[in-house]
Design a protein around this motif. Structure first.
Motif, PDB file in Angstrom:
ATOM      1  N   ASP A 111     -65.716  19.524 -46.521  1.00 48.62           N
ATOM      2  CA  ASP A 111     -64.455  19.517 -45.784  1.00 48.62           C
ATOM      3  C   ASP A 111     -63.870  18.117 -45.799  1.00 48.62           C
ATOM      4  O   ASP A 111     -64.596  17.116 -45.845  1.00 48.62           O
ATOM      5  CB  ASP A 111     -64.650  19.980 -44.337  1.00 48.62           C
ATOM      6  CG  ASP A 111     -63.317  20.243 -43.638  1.00 48.62           C
ATOM      7  OD1 ASP A 111     -62.356  20.631 -44.337  1.00 48.62           O
ATOM      8  OD2 ASP A 111     -63.240  20.067 -42.413  1.00 48.62           O
ATOM      9  N   LYS A 112     -62.543  18.049 -45.776  1.00 52.47           N
ATOM     10  CA  LYS A 112     -61.819  16.780 -45.779  1.00 52.47           C
ATOM     11  C   LYS A 112     -60.847  16.764 -44.605  1.00 52.47           C
ATOM     12  O   LYS A 112     -60.172  17.753 -44.329  1.00 52.47           O
ATOM     13  CB  LYS A 112     -61.047  16.608 -47.091  1.00 52.47           C
ATOM     14  CG  LYS A 112     -60.153  15.362 -47.129  1.00 52.47           C
ATOM     15  CD  LYS A 112     -59.283  15.333 -48.370  1.00 52.47           C
ATOM     16  CE  LYS A 112     -60.115  15.118 -49.611  1.00 52.47           C
ATOM     17  NZ  LYS A 112     -59.261  14.926 -50.810  1.00 52.47           N
ATOM     18  N   THR A 164     -66.017  18.320 -34.261  1.00 52.23           N
ATOM     19  CA  THR A 164     -64.922  19.265 -33.989  1.00 52.23           C
ATOM     20  C   THR A 164     -63.683  18.975 -34.828  1.00 52.23           C
ATOM     21  O   THR A 164     -62.781  19.810 -34.912  1.00 52.23           O
ATOM     22  CB  THR A 164     -64.550  19.232 -32.498  1.00 52.23           C
ATOM     23  OG1 THR A 164     -64.053  17.921 -32.158  1.00 52.23           O
ATOM     24  CG2 THR A 164     -65.755  19.552 -31.626  1.00 52.23           C
ATOM     25  N   ASP A 165     -63.618  17.774 -35.439  1.00 53.20           N
ATOM     26  CA  ASP A 165     -62.473  17.436 -36.285  1.00 53.20           C
ATOM     27  C   ASP A 165     -62.599  18.051 -37.677  1.00 53.20           C
ATOM     28  O   ASP A 165     -61.621  18.103 -38.427  1.00 53.20           O
ATOM     29  CB  ASP A 165     -62.333  15.918 -36.408  1.00 53.20           C
ATOM     30  CG  ASP A 165     -61.970  15.268 -35.084  1.00 53.20           C
ATOM     31  OD1 ASP A 165     -60.952  15.669 -34.501  1.00 53.20           O
ATOM     32  OD2 ASP A 165     -62.715  14.379 -34.637  1.00 53.20           O
ATOM     33  N   PHE A 166     -63.803  18.479 -38.036  1.00 58.24           N
ATOM     34  CA  PHE A 166     -64.036  19.133 -39.317  1.00 58.24           C
ATOM     35  C   PHE A 166     -64.158  20.638 -39.098  1.00 58.24           C
ATOM     36  O   PHE A 166     -64.370  21.100 -37.969  1.00 58.24           O
ATOM     37  CB  PHE A 166     -65.326  18.613 -39.965  1.00 58.24           C
ATOM     38  CG  PHE A 166     -65.265  17.165 -40.371  1.00 58.24           C
ATOM     39  CD1 PHE A 166     -64.935  16.814 -41.669  1.00 58.24           C
ATOM     40  CD2 PHE A 166     -65.538  16.156 -39.462  1.00 58.24           C
ATOM     41  CE1 PHE A 166     -64.879  15.481 -42.053  1.00 58.24           C
ATOM     42  CE2 PHE A 166     -65.483  14.825 -39.831  1.00 58.24           C
ATOM     43  CZ  PHE A 166     -65.148  14.488 -41.134  1.00 58.24           C
ATOM     44  N   LYS A 167     -64.033  21.382 -40.170  1.00 52.58           N
ATOM     45  CA  LYS A 167     -64.326  22.806 -40.038  1.00 52.58           C
ATOM     46  C   LYS A 167     -65.805  22.944 -39.679  1.00 52.58           C
ATOM     47  O   LYS A 167     -66.616  22.059 -39.999  1.00 52.58           O
ATOM     48  CB  LYS A 167     -63.987  23.552 -41.320  1.00 52.58           C
ATOM     49  CG  LYS A 167     -64.904  23.291 -42.493  1.00 52.58           C
ATOM     50  CD  LYS A 167     -64.451  24.078 -43.717  1.00 52.58           C
ATOM     51  CE  LYS A 167     -65.416  23.866 -44.893  1.00 52.58           C
ATOM     52  NZ  LYS A 167     -64.956  24.571 -46.115  1.00 52.58           N
ATOM     53  N   PHE A 172     -72.209  14.990 -34.047  1.00 50.34           N
ATOM     54  CA  PHE A 172     -72.230  13.623 -34.560  1.00 50.34           C
ATOM     55  C   PHE A 172     -70.896  12.945 -34.285  1.00 50.34           C
ATOM     56  O   PHE A 172     -69.911  13.586 -33.882  1.00 50.34           O
ATOM     57  CB  PHE A 172     -72.491  13.617 -36.076  1.00 50.34           C
ATOM     58  CG  PHE A 172     -71.478  14.396 -36.877  1.00 50.34           C
ATOM     59  CD1 PHE A 172     -70.299  13.806 -37.313  1.00 50.34           C
ATOM     60  CD2 PHE A 172     -71.700  15.734 -37.182  1.00 50.34           C
ATOM     61  CE1 PHE A 172     -69.372  14.521 -38.044  1.00 50.34           C
ATOM     62  CE2 PHE A 172     -70.770  16.461 -37.913  1.00 50.34           C
ATOM     63  CZ  PHE A 172     -69.604  15.856 -38.344  1.00 50.34           C
ATOM     64  N   THR A 173     -70.868  11.640 -34.520  1.00 48.49           N
ATOM     65  CA  THR A 173     -69.637  10.850 -34.519  1.00 48.49           C
ATOM     66  C   THR A 173     -69.509  10.183 -35.880  1.00 48.49           C
ATOM     67  O   THR A 173     -70.454   9.534 -36.345  1.00 48.49           O
ATOM     68  CB  THR A 173     -69.665   9.770 -33.427  1.00 48.49           C
ATOM     69  OG1 THR A 173     -69.782  10.391 -32.147  1.00 48.49           O
ATOM     70  CG2 THR A 173     -68.391   8.934 -33.462  1.00 48.49           C
TER      71      THR A 173
END
Length: 485
Positions: free
Chosen positions: A425-426, A447-450, A387-388
């Motif tokens: 996740d934050k 990919t920016d989140f766990k 997702f974005t």
């Protein structure tokens, strides 16, 4: 000439501690679908991961009464300091501000939502029976930061000009059973002239009778000079209400040229229907929205050829329109979402568009929104969603978007609890060192989140997002099952 006249009427304050956003009481009244004094008679805490479902026994309708004396409404199930909301329990009594905001769950999409400015009933209100008599809409003083300072000129609340009297009013209240004494100050200044003194400055005190829902302070002011003015009303115990306004030169006043050239009138910013032509000419609006003074016969010819409009447009294209807003208008972009999704605007142009949109908002309220695009809604065993995440808004503090995932226990319905949380996740990132509001435009992906949980347990999953300002459902997806709208 004496420009200022004071009429004192006994009034008082409703003191409220508020969080973002700082709505005034009139704004809260206006956007509420229904306002009631009522009592919680049941709570369904498993309604959703973020909201509880309340049944409210109505004691009195204060806006938009309904046939039923029991109202069903959803409300946040957690206290958020930025929202300033309360969480209610069976037996709690409150002044409920109810809106029709959609909470994100199909089964309950038509229920009312409890706005965060809803407050528990104070014992002093009961002692006064403060809501026994109807309070007029224009004098509503409860909720948020209390009533705002208001201004009008010949029954208009904007487009103020010199040489005409402006009426300033402010409602305050004493909803307590004891008499109150209040010291207050009122000042007016033309802030475009740094060397000028206050046009008006006064400190007064009044005695407020017990149990008064509202009373009004009234001033009149006739500006002699164009410019930006600031009105400040101070309760000397610590509360302040400020009103800013732009006052333009009245080109029709006796102190100004009787009829300026058409170009000067247009550039002065006066409204289209106040532009004057010489006696033998009439006003028309050309196809490009600009005004023209022509003879009556010429007007008819222009209309026949399509060079002039038969009816005036309500607004003219601003002469000082920024390049970004002009480009957006030419692209058919009407809101922030369309601007962010456009491939024809650069990132800098998108941020500028966001900034302009928020600054031209009448409330200029800080806000952050997050939404998901291109979400993978159908997963096979062993897959994770892609997702974005898009974050937009206008804010001061750092932004740390949070995502949560809940496994729903059934395919239809919303009976689930916080125990169904399977992921959280934050994103923590560096912040711009701005001391004031700044436009926010950030793009994240999975990919920016766990890593999201792998699809290994069949079922329906709900993704909830929290921007720090707003919290709600963003998406849902299925593990080893077809996606359903």
């Amino acid at each position: 000439m004496k420009y200022f006249v004071i009429f004192l009427v006994l009034i008082g304050f409703v003191g409220t501690i508020f969080a973002i956003p700082p709505f005034d009481s009139q704004e809260i009244f206006d956007f509420s679908n229904t306002i009631v004094v009522g009592k919680i008679i049941s709570v369904n805490s498993t309604f959703s991961p973020t909201h509880s479902l309340y049944h409210i026994q109505v004691e009195k309708f204060l806006k938009n009464s309904q046939d039923s004396q029991v109202i069903v409404a959803s409300g946040q199930n957690t206290v958020f300091s930025r929202l300033g909301n309360e969480v209610f329990h069976v037996g709690d009594r409150a002044l409920f501000f109810l809106t029709s905001n959609y909470v994100g769950y199909d089964k309950y999409s038509d229920i009312l939502s409890i706005h965060p400015t809803t407050r528990s009933v104070e014992s002093e209100w009961d002692a006064c029976d403060i809501f026994a008599n109807d309070i007029p809409q224009e004098h509503w003083v409860f909720g948020g930061v209390g009533p705002s300072v208001k201004a009008s000129q010949e029954n208009k609340t904007r487009d103020f000009v010199t040489g005409k009297e402006i009426l300033i009013t402010h409602d305050i209240s004493n909803p307590t059973p004891v008499e109150k004494k209040i010291d207050f100050g009122m000042t007016i200044k033309n802030i475009d002239d740094p060397n000028s003194l206050y046009i008006f400055s006064e400190i007064s005190n009044i005695v407020l009778e017990p149990c008064v829902p509202y009373h009004t302070l009234t001033w009149t002011f006739t500006p002699a000079k164009a410019g930006n003015y600031r009105f400040e009303f101070d309760n000397l115990m610590g509360s302040r209400h400020t009103l800013g306004m732009e006052i333009k030169q009245n080109i029709l006043s006796k102190n100004y040229s009787s009829v300026l050239s058409l170009l000067k009138q247009f550039k002065s910013g006066i409204s289209f229907d106040e532009i004057e032509c010489r006696e033998e000419l009439v006003l028309v609006q050309k196809y490009n929205s600009f005004p023209a003074c022509v003879t009556e016969s010429t007007k008819q010819k222009l209309i026949e050829r399509g060079w002039a409009l038969t009816k005036l447009k309500p607004e003219l294209e601003p002469e000082d329109e920024s390049d970004v807003m002009k480009k957006a208008r030419e692209l058919g972009i009407n809101n922030i979402m369309e601007a962010v999704d456009s491939e024809k605007l650069t990132s800098d142009e998108k941020r500028e568009y966001i900034k302009i949109r928020y600054e031209e908002s009448p409330n200029n309220i800080p806000s952050l929104n997050i939404r998901i695009k291109d979400f993978t809604r159908n997963l096979e065993f062993g897959e994770r969603p892609t997702f974005t995440l898009i974050e937009t808004g206008y804010a001061i503090p750092c932004t740390h978007p949070t995502l949560e995932v809940y496994l729903l226990k059934q395919e239809i319905g919303n009976d689930h609890t916080p125990d169904d949380l399977v992921y959280e996740d934050k994103i923590v990132h560096s912040c711009p060192s701005f001391g004031s509001f700044y436009p926010v435009l950030k793009f994240w992906d999975e990919t920016d989140f766990k890593p999201f949980p792998v699809c290994e347990k069949e079922g329906r999953y709900l993704v909830v997002g929290d921007s720090g300002y707003e919290r709600g459902a963003l998406e849902e997806y299925y593990c080893n099952a077809p996606y359903k709208n």
